[in-house]
Scaffold this active site. Structure first.
Site, PDB file in Angstrom:
ATOM      1  N   TYR A 193     -11.413  13.120   5.582  1.00  0.00           N
ATOM      2  CA  TYR A 193     -10.620  12.141   6.310  1.00  0.00           C
ATOM      3  C   TYR A 193      -9.221  12.750   6.547  1.00  0.00           C
ATOM      4  O   TYR A 193      -8.648  13.372   5.645  1.00  0.00           O
ATOM      5  CB  TYR A 193     -10.520  10.858   5.477  1.00  0.00           C
ATOM      6  N   ARG A 210       3.015  -5.861 -10.051  1.00  0.00           N
ATOM      7  CA  ARG A 210       2.775  -4.418  -9.911  1.00  0.00           C
ATOM      8  C   ARG A 210       1.871  -3.917 -11.049  1.00  0.00           C
ATOM      9  O   ARG A 210       1.182  -2.920 -10.923  1.00  0.00           O
ATOM     10  CB  ARG A 210       4.101  -3.645  -9.858  1.00  0.00           C
ATOM     11  N   ASP A 242     -14.938   9.841  -2.083  1.00  0.00           N
ATOM     12  CA  ASP A 242     -14.568   8.789  -1.139  1.00  0.00           C
ATOM     13  C   ASP A 242     -15.871   8.208  -0.583  1.00  0.00           C
ATOM     14  O   ASP A 242     -16.593   8.881   0.152  1.00  0.00           O
ATOM     15  CB  ASP A 242     -13.684   9.384  -0.026  1.00  0.00           C
ATOM     16  N   LYS A 281     -11.904  -1.026   5.589  1.00  0.00           N
ATOM     17  CA  LYS A 281     -13.069  -0.832   6.440  1.00  0.00           C
ATOM     18  C   LYS A 281     -14.165  -1.824   6.048  1.00  0.00           C
ATOM     19  O   LYS A 281     -14.018  -3.004   6.270  1.00  0.00           O
ATOM     20  CB  LYS A 281     -13.531   0.620   6.355  1.00  0.00           C
TER      21      LYS A 281
HETATM   22  C1  LIG Z   1      -9.625   4.766   6.665  1.00  0.00           C
HETATM   23  C2  LIG Z   1     -10.056   5.746   5.629  1.00  0.00           C
HETATM   24  C3  LIG Z   1      -9.186   6.149   4.604  1.00  0.00           C
HETATM   25  C4  LIG Z   1      -7.757   5.653   4.525  1.00  0.00           C
HETATM   26  O1  LIG Z   1      -7.718   4.283   4.300  1.00  0.00           O
HETATM   27  P1  LIG Z   1      -6.478   3.334   4.752  1.00  0.00           P
HETATM   28  O2  LIG Z   1      -6.901   2.014   4.246  1.00  0.00           O
HETATM   29  O3  LIG Z   1      -6.371   3.431   6.243  1.00  0.00           O
HETATM   30  O4  LIG Z   1      -5.272   3.885   4.082  1.00  0.00           O
HETATM   31  C5  LIG Z   1      -9.658   7.029   3.659  1.00  0.00           C
HETATM   32  N1  LIG Z   1     -10.908   7.527   3.718  1.00  0.00           N
HETATM   33  C6  LIG Z   1     -11.770   7.184   4.697  1.00  0.00           C
HETATM   34  C7  LIG Z   1     -13.125   7.765   4.712  1.00  0.00           C
HETATM   35  C8  LIG Z   1     -11.368   6.284   5.683  1.00  0.00           C
HETATM   36  O5  LIG Z   1     -12.211   5.943   6.669  1.00  0.00           O
END
Ligand SMILES: *Cc1c(COP(=O)(O)O)cnc(C)c1O
Length: 395
Positions: A109, A56, A182, A207
């Site tokens: 998001y 952790r 982000d 992603k």
């Molecule tokens: C998918 C996504 C998230 C969240 O990510 P997870 O891995 O599903 O928790 C946050 N921001 C954007 C732009 C995303 O496409």
């Protein structure tokens, strides 16, 4: 020491690997590390970058992934998390306390929007939503207790592009305000927000970084080591740490990030251009098209348009349903950033909780389809879309 069988089952002799090094990162699945003495353990306990103690706090495979993403984004350090939302909540809960204020872009998001709404409703954090298109609006929203300006490089699903340099500059004289971006949709290959004045960059590694639809992961990258340390300390409480195997798979996926993103950008631009000329398509949203409202910002800030685009079909939700039932190659699902192409109807899925007015303000129509483009041959993708569009317009 001569050991009895029961002891031998749990005490193994590890191989001595001196003389050569593995070319790829070993998977350290173990969650705990042994020390020669108590002092060394005590010293390692208090540091995000010292000897490994307990998974952790840190793990060698995970730390390799963190160093790789920090290097790509040009940051001082990174912290990997169990998912993108793990990174987002760990960062927001570290940087914000009751009475603090956040300025956030409105078209966020969905999970991030929910996290901010929850912080506002139950934790006494105040949130002001702004368009993300106007530095003056951000300046006007600043308050003494503002701590975070929260942006996304490319917004979902309209692909609106924030002018990061202008927006970050509007809070640059406030040392107590951190600009958090982000950067999931752009990847560090198309945009590095730290170079545009951001302090902290977030990714859903689920992603593009992972890229093969087989892991959940997230990562936060920091301009300075002090903020990294603050968020790392909080992450020990939050516990949303990345599993070593997910880190290992993501490192493996990242070896082809450049090839995948280049192909996804080329495929997306070709499809966007062809869709724009199709009679059943009312509008196409892709930053590298001249018609996109943020085309100039995108040209300055992104070295490619990314793998995501949206388009509005004639016939609204009914036509979208027919199109999604007709695609054969593209798969209907809620993710993106994969080697395969995905389609989604935002109005009935990711943005279903918004009122029709809020959806319209977010640029989403009943007839909007999101396309997360993969690395397939573009001619096959176009043939699939064309036949599905034909069925949608005659359904
Ligand atoms: C998918 C996504 C998230 C969240 O990510 P997870 O891995 O599903 O928790 C946050 N921001 C954007 C732009 C995303 O496409």
């Amino acid at each position: 020491m001569t050991l009895r069988p029961q002891t031998r089952t749990v005490h193994h002799v590890l191989p001595d690997v001196s003389g050569s090094t593995p070319l790829t990162t070993p998977l350290y699945q173990g969650h705990v590390f042994r020390f020669e003495d108590a002092e060394a353990l005590a010293e390692a306990f208090a540091s995000p970058d010292g000897a490994f103690v307990y998974a952790r706090h840190g793990n060698p495979t995970v730390r390799t992934f963190e160093a790789a993403v920090a290097g790509l984004e040009g940051g001082a350090a990174a912290l990997a998390t169990a998912s993108g939302m793990g990174a987002i909540s760990t960062v927001l809960h570290t940087l914000l306390g009751s009475g603090d204020h956040v300025i956030a872009q409105r078209s966020l998001y969905g999970g991030t929007h929910a996290a901010l709404t929850d912080l506002a409703e139950r934790w006494g954090v105040e949130v002001t939503f702004v368009s993300g298109q106007d530095a003056q609006e951000v300046r006007a929203a600043l308050r003494p207790r503002t701590r975070v300006l929260y942006l996304e490089t490319i917004a979902n699903p309209t692909t609106w592009v924030c002018d990061l340099s202008a927006l970050a500059a509007s809070v640059a004289d406030r040392e107590d305000v951190l600009t958090v971006v982000d950067n999931t949709f752009a990847t560090p290959l198309l945009c590095r927000p730290l170079e545009h004045g951001a302090d902290l960059v977030l990714h859903s590694a689920t992603k593009y970084l992972g890229g093969h639809a087989d892991i959940l992961g997230g990562v936060a990258v920091f301009r300075d080591a002090a903020t990294h340390r603050r968020v790392w300390e909080h992450s020990l409480e939050h516990g949303a740490v990345l599993d070593p195997f997910a880190a290992w798979l993501t490192l493996r996926g990242m070896q082809t990030l450049g090839l995948r993103v280049a192909r996804q950008c080329a495929n997306a631009l070709a499809l966007a251009t062809r869709l724009a000329a199709h009679p059943a398509v009312l509008a196409v949203h892709y930053p590298m098209l001249d018609s996109h409202p943020d085309h100039d910002v995108a040209r300055r800030q992104l070295s490619g348009g990314g793998g995501l685009l949206a388009f509005d079909v004639e016939g609204g939700a009914g036509a979208c349903r027919a199109l999604m039932a007709s695609v054969e190659l593209a798969s209907v699902n809620a993710s993106l950033g994969d080697v395969r192409t995905f389609v989604l109807h935002p109005a009935s899925t990711s943005h279903r909780q918004l009122t029709p007015e809020a959806r319209a303000a977010a640029g989403i129509d009943e007839g909007t389809i999101r396309l997360a483009v993969g690395i397939e041959d573009v001619e096959d993708l176009w043939a699939d879309l064309e036949q599905a569009l034909h069925k949608a317009s005659t359904h």
